[in-house]
Motif scaffolding. Structure first.
Motif, short mmCIF file in Angstrom:
data_model
loop_
_atom_site.label_atom_id
_atom_site.label_comp_id
_atom_site.label_asym_id
_atom_site.label_seq_id
_atom_site.Cartn_x
_atom_site.Cartn_y
_atom_site.Cartn_z
N THR A 21 0.83 -1.20 0.00
CA THR A 21 0.00 0.00 0.00
C THR A 21 0.86 1.25 0.00
O THR A 21 0.51 2.25 -0.64
N ALA A 22 2.00 1.21 0.69
CA ALA A 22 2.89 2.37 0.73
C ALA A 22 3.43 2.69 -0.67
O ALA A 22 3.54 3.86 -1.04
N ALA A 23 3.75 1.66 -1.44
CA ALA A 23 4.23 1.89 -2.80
C ALA A 23 3.13 2.47 -3.67
O ALA A 23 3.39 3.33 -4.51
N ALA A 24 1.90 1.99 -3.49
CA ALA A 24 0.78 2.53 -4.28
C ALA A 24 0.55 4.00 -3.95
O ALA A 24 0.35 4.83 -4.85
N ILE A 25 0.63 4.36 -2.67
CA ILE A 25 0.46 5.77 -2.27
C ILE A 25 1.63 6.60 -2.81
O ILE A 25 1.43 7.72 -3.30
N GLY A 26 2.84 6.04 -2.77
CA GLY A 26 4.00 6.74 -3.32
C GLY A 26 3.87 6.99 -4.81
O GLY A 26 4.21 8.08 -5.30
N ILE A 27 3.37 6.01 -5.53
CA ILE A 27 3.17 6.18 -6.98
C ILE A 27 2.13 7.25 -7.24
O ILE A 27 2.28 8.08 -8.16
N ILE A 28 1.06 7.27 -6.45
CA ILE A 28 0.01 8.28 -6.63
C ILE A 28 0.56 9.68 -6.37
O ILE A 28 0.32 10.62 -7.14
N VAL A 29 1.32 9.84 -5.30
CA VAL A 29 1.90 11.15 -4.97
C VAL A 29 2.89 11.60 -6.05
O VAL A 29 2.86 12.76 -6.50
N LEU A 30 3.75 10.67 -6.49
CA LEU A 30 4.70 11.02 -7.54
C LEU A 30 4.00 11.35 -8.86
O LEU A 30 4.45 12.22 -9.61
N THR A 31 2.87 10.70 -9.13
CA THR A 31 2.11 11.00 -10.34
C THR A 31 1.50 12.39 -10.25
O THR A 31 1.48 13.13 -11.25
N LEU A 32 1.00 12.77 -9.08
CA LEU A 32 0.47 14.13 -8.91
C LEU A 32 1.56 15.18 -9.10
O LEU A 32 1.34 16.21 -9.75
N VAL A 33 2.75 14.92 -8.54
CA VAL A 33 3.88 15.83 -8.73
C VAL A 33 4.25 15.89 -10.21
O VAL A 33 4.55 16.97 -10.75
N GLU A 34 4.19 14.76 -10.89
CA GLU A 34 4.50 14.70 -12.33
C GLU A 34 3.52 15.56 -13.12
O GLU A 34 3.92 16.32 -14.00
N VAL A 35 2.23 15.46 -12.81
CA VAL A 35 1.23 16.26 -13.51
C VAL A 35 1.45 17.75 -13.28
O VAL A 35 1.35 18.57 -14.21
N ILE A 36 1.79 18.12 -12.06
CA ILE A 36 2.06 19.54 -11.75
C ILE A 36 3.27 20.03 -12.53
O ILE A 36 3.25 21.13 -13.12
#
Length: 132
Positions: A21-36
Motif C-alpha cells: 500500500t505504501a508503494a501505491a500511495i507513493g506512486i500516486i503522490v509522484l504522479t500528482l507531482v508529475e502532472v504539476i
C-alpha cells in the motif's frame, strides 16, 4: 542453476509481487507531482519563458530543469512500479556454447591442421569458382 527436469522456456522461479500500500500511495503522490511539473513546463512554453529577452537564459535553464525533474520523477514512478507490482519471473533459457557465438560449425570446433585442405585452398585461390 535450473533443475535437471526443466526444459527450455519453462518458468523456473515465480515470485508474486508484494503490492504494498505504501508503494501505491507513493506512486500516486509522484504522479500528482508529475502532472504539476508537466503543467508548469507547458505553461512556461506557452507563456514564452525561453524567448529571447533580458533573462532568456534563466528561462531556458528553468525549463530545462523542469524537464529534467519530469524525467527523474517518471523514472522513480517506473522503478516503484517495477519493484512492487511486477512479478519476479525466471525463465529457463538455452545457454549457447562459445563456438556457437563465433558462427563455427560443430564439426569445426577443434580447428584444422596445417596441411588439411591445403590443395583445395590453393585451387580456390587460383580459381574462385572451384567446388569441393
Amino acid at each position: 542453476m535450473p533443475s535437471e527436469g526443466s526444459t527450455y522456456g519453462d518458468i523456473h522461479r515465480y515470485e508474486p509481487p508484494r503490492e504494498s500500500t505504501a508503494a501505491a500511495i507513493g506512486i500516486i503522490v509522484l504522479t500528482l507531482v508529475e502532472v504539476i511539473m508537466v503543467g508548469l513546463f507547458t505553461y512556461g512554453l506557452i507563456s514564452g519563458w525561453g524567448y529571447p529577452r533580458q533573462y532568456a537564459a534563466l528561462g531556458n535553464m528553468f525549463l530545462g530543469g523542469l524537464l529534467a525533474v519530469i524525467f527523474i520523477n517518471l523514472a522513480f514512478i517506473l522503478l516503484l512500479y517495477r519493484k512492487e507490482f511486477l512479478p519476479d519471473v525466471m525463465i529457463v533459457k538455452k545457454r549457447r556454447r562459445k563456438w556457437e557465438d563465433l558462427y563455427i560449425r560443430e564439426e569445426d570446433v577443434d580447428g584444422t591442421t596445417l596441411g588439411d585442405g591445403l590443395g583445395d585452398s590453393i585451387k580456390r585461390a587460383i580459381y574462385p569458382y572451384y567446388k569441393r
